[in-house]
Scaffold this active site. Structure first.
Site, PDB file in Angstrom:
ATOM      1  N   ASP A 103       0.863  -1.175   0.000  1.00  0.00           N
ATOM      2  CA  ASP A 103       0.000   0.000   0.000  1.00  0.00           C
ATOM      3  C   ASP A 103       0.907   1.235   0.000  1.00  0.00           C
ATOM      4  O   ASP A 103       1.424   1.613  -1.041  1.00  0.00           O
ATOM      5  CB  ASP A 103      -0.903  -0.103   1.237  1.00  0.00           C
ATOM      6  CG  ASP A 103      -1.987   0.940   1.289  1.00  0.00           C
ATOM      7  OD1 ASP A 103      -2.497   1.307   0.230  1.00  0.00           O
ATOM      8  OD2 ASP A 103      -2.341   1.381   2.394  1.00  0.00           O
ATOM      9  N   ARG A 165     -10.660 -12.446   6.448  1.00  0.00           N
ATOM     10  CA  ARG A 165      -9.418 -12.965   5.854  1.00  0.00           C
ATOM     11  C   ARG A 165      -9.665 -14.286   5.122  1.00  0.00           C
ATOM     12  O   ARG A 165      -8.898 -14.687   4.260  1.00  0.00           O
ATOM     13  CB  ARG A 165      -8.371 -13.229   6.949  1.00  0.00           C
ATOM     14  CG  ARG A 165      -7.859 -11.979   7.646  1.00  0.00           C
ATOM     15  CD  ARG A 165      -6.677 -12.358   8.536  1.00  0.00           C
ATOM     16  NE  ARG A 165      -6.350 -11.351   9.525  1.00  0.00           N
ATOM     17  CZ  ARG A 165      -5.548 -10.308   9.321  1.00  0.00           C
ATOM     18  NH1 ARG A 165      -5.002 -10.123   8.149  1.00  0.00           N
ATOM     19  NH2 ARG A 165      -5.301  -9.462  10.301  1.00  0.00           N
TER      20      ARG A 165
HETATM   21  P1  IMP Z   1       1.770  -0.339   3.971  1.00  0.00           P
HETATM   22  O1  IMP Z   1       2.851  -0.335   4.992  1.00  0.00           O
HETATM   23  O2  IMP Z   1       1.005   0.954   3.937  1.00  0.00           O
HETATM   24  O3  IMP Z   1       2.223  -0.769   2.592  1.00  0.00           O
HETATM   25  O4  IMP Z   1       0.690  -1.329   4.537  1.00  0.00           O
HETATM   26  C1  IMP Z   1       0.533  -2.615   4.149  1.00  0.00           C
HETATM   27  C2  IMP Z   1      -0.492  -3.241   5.060  1.00  0.00           C
HETATM   28  O5  IMP Z   1      -1.685  -2.433   5.173  1.00  0.00           O
HETATM   29  C3  IMP Z   1      -0.955  -4.538   4.439  1.00  0.00           C
HETATM   30  O6  IMP Z   1      -0.128  -5.609   4.825  1.00  0.00           O
HETATM   31  C4  IMP Z   1      -2.365  -4.646   4.968  1.00  0.00           C
HETATM   32  O7  IMP Z   1      -2.346  -5.282   6.226  1.00  0.00           O
HETATM   33  C5  IMP Z   1      -2.836  -3.221   5.140  1.00  0.00           C
HETATM   34  N1  IMP Z   1      -3.707  -2.800   4.017  1.00  0.00           N
HETATM   35  C6  IMP Z   1      -3.426  -1.908   3.055  1.00  0.00           C
HETATM   36  N2  IMP Z   1      -4.440  -1.773   2.174  1.00  0.00           N
HETATM   37  C7  IMP Z   1      -5.398  -2.625   2.588  1.00  0.00           C
HETATM   38  C8  IMP Z   1      -6.699  -2.981   2.077  1.00  0.00           C
HETATM   39  O8  IMP Z   1      -7.200  -2.490   1.044  1.00  0.00           O
HETATM   40  N3  IMP Z   1      -7.384  -3.914   2.779  1.00  0.00           N
HETATM   41  C9  IMP Z   1      -6.883  -4.508   3.918  1.00  0.00           C
HETATM   42  N4  IMP Z   1      -5.682  -4.210   4.419  1.00  0.00           N
HETATM   43  C10 IMP Z   1      -4.927  -3.282   3.765  1.00  0.00           C
END
Ligand code: IMP
Length: 179
Positions: A103, A165
């Site tokens: 993300d 999940r």
């Molecule tokens: P990042 O550090 O922002 O890349 O976050 C990644 C984590 O955010 C993922 O491993 C997910 O647990 C959570 N996440 C990001 N987008 C989503 C989504 O659309 N649905 C559910 N969890 C998400």
């Protein structure tokens, strides 16, 4: 279809077919490099994807899991706390990190940095999903299942408040559930 799901974005069949392709690509790349990756899943979201993709990696891999939480601090690049560490030393190892979704990229960047600091030789990433529009740090997964638009998704490991999940597909969560 579950009642909280607006629409199915990626079906179970599409996920399995993509795992076959990614597994073959990973097998080929690591064979060429003469390496066998230490496959590390990030808990809990990577579990269904990891369970599927490892069936299609034709190498004598080992698997392990890490659980990390991110600090939402005042700085834009967060830090992470390791809640469950790996079972063995990563010194000199080629790590293949398995993620559910990239993300902002903060989690992966921090985990990658942590593993390299602990002496890993190489860290590559395979992620089921990628939301490129949301990226705030410079990191790309080497292997991506599906690039998706900026929508909140659940299923195949991804949760909303720790639920959903277990859905066998990736679905868009209805806005009314979280707004
Ligand atoms: P990042 O550090 O922002 O890349 O976050 C990644 C984590 O955010 C993922 O491993 C997910 O647990 C959570 N996440 C990001 N987008 C989503 C989504 O659309 N649905 C559910 N969890 C998400």
């Amino acid at each position: 279809m579950n009642e909280v799901v607006e629409k199915v974005l990626v079906s179970q069949e599409e996920i399995i077919n993509r795992c076959v392709e990614l597994g073959a690509q990973i097998t080929e790349d690591y064979k060429k490099a003469g390496e066998v990756p230490y496959v590390v899943g990030l808990l809990k979201g990577s579990v269904p994807f990891l369970a599927e993709i490892i069936k299609h990696i034709d190498l004598d891999i080992q698997i392990d899991f890490m659980d990390v939480s991110s600090y939402e601090g005042t700085k834009s690049v967060g830090d992470i706390r390791i809640d469950k560490d790996l079972d063995c030393s990563v010194q000199g190892m080629s790590i293949l990190l398995v993620e559910d979704i990239v993300d902002t990229g903060r989690t992966l960047k921090e985990v990658e940095r942590t593993l390299l600091n602990k002496g890993a030789k190489d860290v590559k990433v395979v992620s089921l999903l990628d939301k490129p529009d949301r990226r705030v740090v410079d990191i790309e997964a080497e292997y991506v299942g599906f690039k998706i638009p900026n929508e909140f998704v659940i299923g195949y490991g991804l949760d909303y408040n720790q639920k959903y999940r277990n859905l066998p597909y990736i679905g868009v969560l209805k806005r009314e559930i979280y707004e």
